[in-house]
Motif scaffolding. Structure first.
Motif, short mmCIF file in Angstrom:
data_model
loop_
_atom_site.label_atom_id
_atom_site.label_comp_id
_atom_site.label_asym_id
_atom_site.label_seq_id
_atom_site.Cartn_x
_atom_site.Cartn_y
_atom_site.Cartn_z
N LEU A 200 73.62 11.86 17.81
CA LEU A 200 72.24 12.15 17.42
C LEU A 200 71.84 13.57 17.83
N PRO A 201 70.90 14.18 17.10
CA PRO A 201 70.37 15.49 17.49
C PRO A 201 69.31 15.33 18.59
N ILE A 202 69.75 14.80 19.72
CA ILE A 202 68.85 14.46 20.82
C ILE A 202 69.40 15.04 22.12
N GLU A 203 68.54 15.64 22.91
CA GLU A 203 68.84 15.94 24.31
C GLU A 203 67.85 15.18 25.18
N SER A 204 68.30 14.71 26.33
CA SER A 204 67.44 13.96 27.25
C SER A 204 67.03 14.85 28.41
N HIS A 205 65.74 14.99 28.61
CA HIS A 205 65.16 15.83 29.66
C HIS A 205 64.16 15.02 30.47
N ILE A 206 63.85 15.52 31.64
CA ILE A 206 62.90 14.84 32.51
C ILE A 206 61.52 15.48 32.38
N LEU A 207 60.52 14.63 32.25
CA LEU A 207 59.13 15.06 32.26
C LEU A 207 58.44 14.36 33.42
N ALA B 8 70.41 17.99 9.52
CA ALA B 8 71.66 18.40 8.87
C ALA B 8 71.39 19.32 7.69
N THR B 9 70.30 19.07 6.96
CA THR B 9 70.02 19.85 5.76
C THR B 9 69.10 21.04 6.02
N GLY B 10 68.30 20.97 7.09
CA GLY B 10 67.32 22.02 7.35
C GLY B 10 66.06 21.87 6.54
N ARG B 11 65.98 20.84 5.69
CA ARG B 11 64.79 20.60 4.88
C ARG B 11 63.88 19.58 5.58
N GLY B 12 62.60 19.89 5.64
CA GLY B 12 61.65 18.95 6.20
C GLY B 12 61.50 19.01 7.70
N LEU B 13 61.98 20.09 8.35
CA LEU B 13 61.78 20.22 9.79
C LEU B 13 60.29 20.37 10.10
N MET B 14 59.85 19.77 11.19
CA MET B 14 58.43 19.79 11.57
C MET B 14 58.30 20.36 12.98
N ASP B 15 58.22 21.68 13.05
CA ASP B 15 58.13 22.38 14.33
C ASP B 15 56.68 22.41 14.77
N GLU B 16 56.23 21.30 15.36
CA GLU B 16 54.81 21.12 15.68
C GLU B 16 54.28 22.19 16.63
N GLU B 17 55.08 22.60 17.59
CA GLU B 17 54.60 23.59 18.57
C GLU B 17 54.77 25.02 18.08
N MET C 114 62.95 11.91 28.58
CA MET C 114 62.41 12.23 27.27
C MET C 114 63.53 12.51 26.28
N ASP C 115 63.46 11.88 25.11
CA ASP C 115 64.43 12.13 24.03
C ASP C 115 63.89 13.24 23.14
N MET C 116 64.46 14.43 23.31
CA MET C 116 63.93 15.63 22.68
C MET C 116 64.73 16.00 21.44
N THR C 117 64.04 16.15 20.31
CA THR C 117 64.67 16.64 19.08
C THR C 117 64.50 18.15 18.98
N PRO C 118 65.31 18.81 18.14
CA PRO C 118 65.19 20.27 18.02
C PRO C 118 63.85 20.74 17.47
N ASP C 119 63.17 19.93 16.63
CA ASP C 119 61.89 20.39 16.08
C ASP C 119 60.69 19.74 16.74
N GLY C 120 60.91 18.94 17.79
CA GLY C 120 59.79 18.36 18.52
C GLY C 120 59.12 17.20 17.83
N SER C 121 59.71 16.67 16.76
CA SER C 121 59.15 15.54 16.02
C SER C 121 60.14 14.40 15.99
N THR D 276 57.43 26.85 18.17
CA THR D 276 58.21 27.62 19.15
C THR D 276 59.68 27.75 18.78
N GLY D 277 60.04 27.30 17.58
CA GLY D 277 61.43 27.44 17.17
C GLY D 277 62.22 26.17 17.42
N SER D 278 63.29 26.01 16.67
CA SER D 278 64.07 24.77 16.72
C SER D 278 65.09 24.79 17.85
N GLN D 279 64.59 24.56 19.07
CA GLN D 279 65.45 24.49 20.24
C GLN D 279 64.96 23.35 21.13
#
Length: 417
Positions: A250-257, A399-408, A338-345, A410-413
């Motif tokens: 999955l396009p997920i990283e786990s971080h602590i909040l 995977a496609t780059g279509r429909g990304l929702m960068d709510e903040e 926290m399960d973090m996606t690249p676009d924050g959505s 701040t870029g897809s990271q």
């Protein structure tokens, strides 16, 4: 047993000897129509709506520990619908409407308090951004009021309006925002699902996902194998680990909040306040403690605890915004994975494996999304079609780059969300 004022009176008269357990503790059956992996807020709400809305009751919710022991009990309890982007705005608006009828729906007091949420802004650029956000909220049918500096001072006189580094220009007021009691939300959904026949199975860790011919057939657990026609994965920060059991990456990283709470104080903060320049947010609980948080710890981890540098950073932001907080003693802190996606959505979608469904990537938005997440995930599992409110939360957008929702914006990271 239906809860009511009359029931409280009757039980009080009879010595409180007639209360029944809030839910059963069943042994797992050999097979179910649907297995939900994860007994947190999102998993329990999914089970509730599957039973209530779709009439499906041959369901098991599998939790490796105790119900509500994960992120649903490790957050700052904020409920809001102040999102900007198409897809997110509609979804969180749907969630807020469900929140407003939740106690009647569940017959349970989740202590939903619409005390109002205020996002402060500290520059002309931030003001313009919040004007745009407020207009999106209003167009979506939600509420937003732009406050100037004096409007903020009238509502929050205890903030530091004399500081010159991050001067308070005003705020975006969301009156229907607020808080709810996190534990009560989990308990209310658990009780409601159980009443409709769902099996809630605690201390049952999933150790494998069975797949045959490209289709899920069940799960392996510490309490034996369980066959299932459909399996939903909704395990927050553990999403990558559980999905890997099905061969998925999955396009997920786990971080602590981290989150923090002070000793109990007399009522002083009426609203939920978000500090735009310090990523600091605070409210006051019913017990009187000031509940607050800030940024992620900014490193990948599965530890449900944080490090001291971020605690110091959050405390500094609090002191900058409201120096009075320095008089309170910090009582305790905790961390959520926290399960973090690249676009924050988030992601609510079918997996490439037939009969396997994904609900993950909630980033900062998990608690406030609990009702709509369960409603939309239940719709997807029951009908194999996305709910209109969650149609944008597709897995393939990464995977496609279509429909990304960068709510903040701040870029897809991962580390920036």
């Amino acid at each position: 047993m239906r809860y009511s004022g009359w029931q409280v009176l009757a039980q009080g008269i009879t010595g409180n000897r007639g209360w029944r357990p809030a839910w059963r503790d069943p042994a797992p059956k050999d097979s179910y129509d649907i297995v939900i992996i994860g007994g947190g807020g999102h998993g329990l709400s999914t089970a509730h709506y599957l039973a209530k809305t779709h009439g499906l009751t041959n369901i098991a919710v599998l939790e490796k520990g105790y119900l509500g022991g994960g992120n649903v009990g490790r957050n700052t309890t904020i409920v809001r619908a102040n999102y900007l982007l198409e897809g997110n705005s509609q979804f969180y608006s749907h969630s807020l409407k469900l929140w407003e009828g939740l106690e009647a729906d569940l017959n349970y007091n989740v202590m939903h308090s619409q005390r109002g949420l205020i996002n402060l802004f500290h520059s002309d650029g931030q003001r313009d951004a919040f004007v745009r956000r407020g207009n999106m909220m209003i167009n979506q049918g939600d509420d937003a009021i732009l406050l100037d500096r004096e409007g903020c001072r009238a509502m929050m006189p205890y903030l530091d309006y004399a500081q010159t580094r991050f001067p308070i220009y005003g705020g975006l007021y969301h009156p229907r925002g607020g808080t709810a009691r996190h534990d009560a939300v989990a308990w209310g959904y658990a009780r409601a699902a159980d009443r409709r026949g769902v099996d809630l199975i605690q201390n049952c860790e999933v150790t494998g996902i069975d797949i045959a011919g490209g289709r899920v057939t069940g799960v392996q657990t510490t309490r034996g194998a369980i066959r299932a026609k459909k399996v939903g994965i909704v395990v927050a920060g553990r999403s990558s680990q559980v999905a890997a059991m099905a061969g998925l990456r999955l396009p997920i990283e786990s971080h602590i909040l981290q989150a923090f709470v002070t000793e109990g104080l007399k009522p002083v903060i009426d609203h939920v306040i978000s500090y735009g320049m310090g990523h600091f947010y605070i409210s006051q609980s019913d017990k009187g403690g000031l509940v607050f948080g800030g940024d992620l710890d900014f490193y990948a981890s599965y530890a449900a605890r944080g490090n001291l540098p971020m605690a110091e950073h959050v405390a500094e932001a609090g002191m900058t915004l409201m120096p009075m907080i320095g008089k309170a003693r910090m009582l305790r802190s905790w961390g959520g994975i926290m399960d973090m996606t690249p676009d924050g959505s988030p992601i609510i979608d079918k997996a490439p494996v037939e009969g396997l469904y994904l609900n993950c990537g909630w980033c900062y938005g998990g608690f406030k999304a609990v009702p709509a997440s369960g409603d939309c995930f239940a719709h997807l599992i029951a009908t194999d079609r996305p709910h209109d409110a969650a149609a944008a939360f597709r897995l393939d957008r990464f995977a496609t780059g279509r429909g990304l929702m960068d709510e903040e914006g701040t870029g897809s990271q991962h580390n920036l969300h």
